[in-house]
Design an enzyme around this catalytic site. Sequence first.
Site, PDB file in Angstrom:
ATOM      1  N   GLU A  19      57.274  -0.302   7.494  1.00  0.00           N
ATOM      2  CA  GLU A  19      57.236  -0.472   8.955  1.00  0.00           C
ATOM      3  C   GLU A  19      56.463   0.685   9.561  1.00  0.00           C
ATOM      4  OE1 GLU A  19      61.111  -0.869  10.768  1.00  0.00           O
ATOM      5  OE2 GLU A  19      61.866  -1.995   9.059  1.00  0.00           O
TER       6      GLU A  19
ATOM      7  N   LYS B 133      55.953   3.873  11.576  1.00  0.00           N
ATOM      8  CA  LYS B 133      56.870   4.934  12.016  1.00  0.00           C
ATOM      9  C   LYS B 133      56.370   5.407  13.376  1.00  0.00           C
ATOM     10  CE  LYS B 133      59.241   9.155  10.478  1.00  0.00           C
ATOM     11  NZ  LYS B 133      59.451   9.765  11.760  1.00  0.00           N
TER      12      LYS B 133
ATOM     13  N   ARG C  40      64.094   7.962  19.328  1.00  0.00           N
ATOM     14  CA  ARG C  40      64.979   6.951  18.736  1.00  0.00           C
ATOM     15  C   ARG C  40      66.134   6.653  19.686  1.00  0.00           C
ATOM     16  NH1 ARG C  40      67.276   7.181  12.678  1.00  0.00           N
ATOM     17  NH2 ARG C  40      68.415   5.221  12.624  1.00  0.00           N
TER      18      ARG C  40
ATOM     19  N   GLU D   4      62.781   2.526  18.722  1.00  0.00           N
ATOM     20  CA  GLU D   4      62.083   3.737  19.140  1.00  0.00           C
ATOM     21  C   GLU D   4      61.386   3.440  20.472  1.00  0.00           C
ATOM     22  OE1 GLU D   4      62.284   6.292  16.827  1.00  0.00           O
ATOM     23  OE2 GLU D   4      60.648   7.639  17.353  1.00  0.00           O
TER      24      GLU D   4
ATOM     25  N   PHE E 201      64.004  -1.837  15.377  1.00  0.00           N
ATOM     26  CA  PHE E 201      63.914  -1.928  13.916  1.00  0.00           C
ATOM     27  C   PHE E 201      65.234  -2.213  13.216  1.00  0.00           C
ATOM     28  CE2 PHE E 201      63.653   2.696  14.936  1.00  0.00           C
ATOM     29  CZ  PHE E 201      64.865   3.114  14.380  1.00  0.00           C
TER      30      PHE E 201
ATOM     31  N   ARG F  28      71.613  10.283   5.014  1.00  0.00           N
ATOM     32  CA  ARG F  28      70.188  10.434   4.742  1.00  0.00           C
ATOM     33  C   ARG F  28      70.004  10.097   3.263  1.00  0.00           C
ATOM     34  NH1 ARG F  28      66.013  12.915   7.333  1.00  0.00           N
ATOM     35  NH2 ARG F  28      67.287  14.011   8.858  1.00  0.00           N
TER      36      ARG F  28
ATOM     37  N   LYS G  21      60.469   8.056   4.344  1.00  0.00           N
ATOM     38  CA  LYS G  21      59.351   8.189   5.301  1.00  0.00           C
ATOM     39  C   LYS G  21      58.130   8.763   4.589  1.00  0.00           C
ATOM     40  CE  LYS G  21      61.463  12.364   7.147  1.00  0.00           C
ATOM     41  NZ  LYS G  21      61.976  13.078   8.284  1.00  0.00           N
TER      42      LYS G  21
HETATM   43  P1  ATP Z   1      60.908  13.001  11.832  1.00  0.00           P
HETATM   44  O1  ATP Z   1      61.039  14.398  12.337  1.00  0.00           O
HETATM   45  O2  ATP Z   1      59.967  12.850  10.691  1.00  0.00           O
HETATM   46  O3  ATP Z   1      60.761  11.970  12.895  1.00  0.00           O
HETATM   47  P2  ATP Z   1      63.659  12.783  11.655  1.00  0.00           P
HETATM   48  O4  ATP Z   1      64.334  13.852  10.918  1.00  0.00           O
HETATM   49  O5  ATP Z   1      63.663  12.802  13.114  1.00  0.00           O
HETATM   50  O6  ATP Z   1      62.208  12.673  11.111  1.00  0.00           O
HETATM   51  P3  ATP Z   1      64.295  10.710   9.870  1.00  0.00           P
HETATM   52  O7  ATP Z   1      65.543   9.992   9.769  1.00  0.00           O
HETATM   53  O8  ATP Z   1      63.958  11.607   8.759  1.00  0.00           O
HETATM   54  O9  ATP Z   1      64.275  11.419  11.262  1.00  0.00           O
HETATM   55  O10 ATP Z   1      63.084   9.698  10.057  1.00  0.00           O
HETATM   56  C1  ATP Z   1      63.321   8.544  10.720  1.00  0.00           C
HETATM   57  C2  ATP Z   1      62.971   8.653  12.168  1.00  0.00           C
HETATM   58  O11 ATP Z   1      61.776   7.985  12.409  1.00  0.00           O
HETATM   59  C3  ATP Z   1      64.009   7.925  12.973  1.00  0.00           C
HETATM   60  O12 ATP Z   1      64.995   8.811  13.432  1.00  0.00           O
HETATM   61  C4  ATP Z   1      63.232   7.304  14.111  1.00  0.00           C
HETATM   62  O13 ATP Z   1      63.289   8.151  15.231  1.00  0.00           O
HETATM   63  C5  ATP Z   1      61.823   7.278  13.643  1.00  0.00           C
HETATM   64  N1  ATP Z   1      61.277   5.921  13.425  1.00  0.00           N
HETATM   65  C6  ATP Z   1      60.104   5.461  13.934  1.00  0.00           C
HETATM   66  N2  ATP Z   1      59.848   4.225  13.530  1.00  0.00           N
HETATM   67  C7  ATP Z   1      60.868   3.841  12.737  1.00  0.00           C
HETATM   68  C8  ATP Z   1      61.162   2.647  12.024  1.00  0.00           C
HETATM   69  N3  ATP Z   1      60.337   1.616  12.010  1.00  0.00           N
HETATM   70  N4  ATP Z   1      62.332   2.625  11.323  1.00  0.00           N
HETATM   71  C9  ATP Z   1      63.168   3.676  11.313  1.00  0.00           C
HETATM   72  N5  ATP Z   1      62.933   4.830  11.967  1.00  0.00           N
HETATM   73  C10 ATP Z   1      61.790   4.919  12.677  1.00  0.00           C
END
Ligand code: ATP
Length: 596
Positions: free
Chosen positions: A263, A265, A270, A316, A356, A433, A439
């Site tokens: 998907e 990102k 979020r 998001e 999502f 996690r 990712k």
């Molecule tokens: P990052 O700083 O890389 O955004 P993070 O630590 O905030 O990472 P992670 O859980 O590691 O968060 O990465 C997932 C994040 O990516 C989610 O919290 C969300 O905000 C964002 N995101 C964007 N698109 C998507 C998607 N299609 N599915 C899930 N999460 C997504």
Amino acid sequence: MIYVEFTALCSYFEQLEKTAKRLELIAIIQELLSQTPTEELEPVIYMVLGQLGPKYDEPNLGIAERMAIEALRNAAGVSSKKANEVLNQVGDLGEAARILLSKERSSSLEMFLGGDSSVYSAKLSVRQVWNRLLDIALLTGEGSAKMKIRSLTKLLVDLDPIGAKYVMRLVMGKMRLGVADMTVVEAIARAYLGDKELKPIVEQAYFKRSDLAEIAIMAKEQGVEALKSVRVEPGRPVQCMAAQRLSDPEEILEKLGGSCQVEYKYDGLRFQYHLDKNGHARLWSRRQEDLTPMFPDVINALKNALGNAPIIVEGEIVAYDYEKDRIIEFQTLMQRRRKYGIEAKLEEIPSKSFLFDILYVDGKDVTSLSLPKRRELLARHCSCSKKTELSTSEIVSNVDDFNEFFDQAIDANCEGIMAKDISTKSVYEAGARGWLWIKYKADYRSELADTFDLVVVGAWFGRGRRGGYYGTLLMAAYDPESDTFPTFCKLGSGLNDEDLEYLKTELEKLRVPDKPKNVSSELEPDIWVEPKLVMEIVATEITQSPIHMVTDEDGNRLALRFPRFTGRYRDDKDPYDITTVQEIRELKKLRIQNRD
Ligand code: ATP
């Protein structure tokens, strides 16, 4: 003996304050819980966490520091000069309250109370103190500041000096006990289920309901089976599922069993959208901040797309240029995160949401269904529109398709892709996690850098052009095993004038007189701050360095080389949500593999 008095609770606070060792903290809380009658559990749990309610719905007392000082002056019957003198000496309003109220109270206090001396001997229960604080939160409108000060004064008068110290700290949001949610989770398992091995059950229930007081009462009164049957419910934020990261598409595909759902990102904010059974809609950030007032346009669009039945979905929000049909960069969206002037920004910065996931629909918790089933439900229940769409996704089973999709995502102004497990075990894992989501970001493909979310724990005064500001920050990662924040780098680069101004005010609010006990550091900055402010850092490398406290598996100390602030404050993240020591170790290994 069962206690109910607030002063008795304070003696547990004192014990907690004296130790930084996780196991000792757990043992003290376990003992406290076993001594607490059910009726008092709610406030006890919140107060141990330094809160007055669950994080997602915490009452706002609306007491600024100067108001608290005025209440303290009234209660102690001292001049403003005297109060400030003591406060400057000890640097902590709680400690200042203890000292000032230990001295004999002067006659000005009686004058303030209109000669009513009965209040001196009050023995307040924990719940009474809590209720009085909640009453203060309810005072609003004209003249409320004065009433708040008066109520706080009365409360301070009714408490002994130690009680006043902790009430003052609660009011200021600086309890300083160093107790994390997970510490309380383990204490609940030990105290009420008699077994620390049952911690994951308490944890799961907590992740689904986000209210530790409710979980404690359930564990105490109904036991393990009740906790196991906890379900998510609209109106109660669920702790967000998070992703692991890998830098090699082949490895990602292998890890996910050969094929996966990829998907876009989206680089936005979020959210979890809830519509409860009373038709009440709310939007929460991943750290459960209420975003509802900030994004009325998003709420409207979601209501239109998802209908009137109770539901929980995740997605998001991004800023969107509808003319060019393009996502706008993250920094622009951040201008929408404000308390005032919301209406004006609605038109200036239009938003769009990409959904999502779905957690609740048709009267059921659907978190235990696989991702393909959830996606199907999401598609069925969402009438997509210009303002609300599903995340762009595709099933891929080879590296070429994976890379092609990634390029598309970058072209569409996304920061990378999320690769998600689609097997039968691909449930929604609240608060975890795990490896069901991985990712893969643009950063990982270049040798350039990874980003780290680190928390500020201290700062040094700036010199020259940065005189009068904090010029260098001391940054820490999080170690869930020891529940501490070990330092990982000093940060001075990437801070512009606006940041320096912002940090000056924010760090002043978080300032504490000495090193917070959950911070692990051998450096001595000019000021220490409570680990709360999360910033995103980019760096060239993870190197060995004897100065900082993050270590690899062999005990070698690690640090970031050439750290620079990316300009992004991660106020959507809790300090317990930041980059962990374990992630740093994984990243270091990845880097070495990539180089070889
Ligand atoms: P990052 O700083 O890389 O955004 P993070 O630590 O905030 O990472 P992670 O859980 O590691 O968060 O990465 C997932 C994040 O990516 C989610 O919290 C969300 O905000 C964002 N995101 C964007 N698109 C998507 C998607 N299609 N599915 C899930 N999460 C997504």
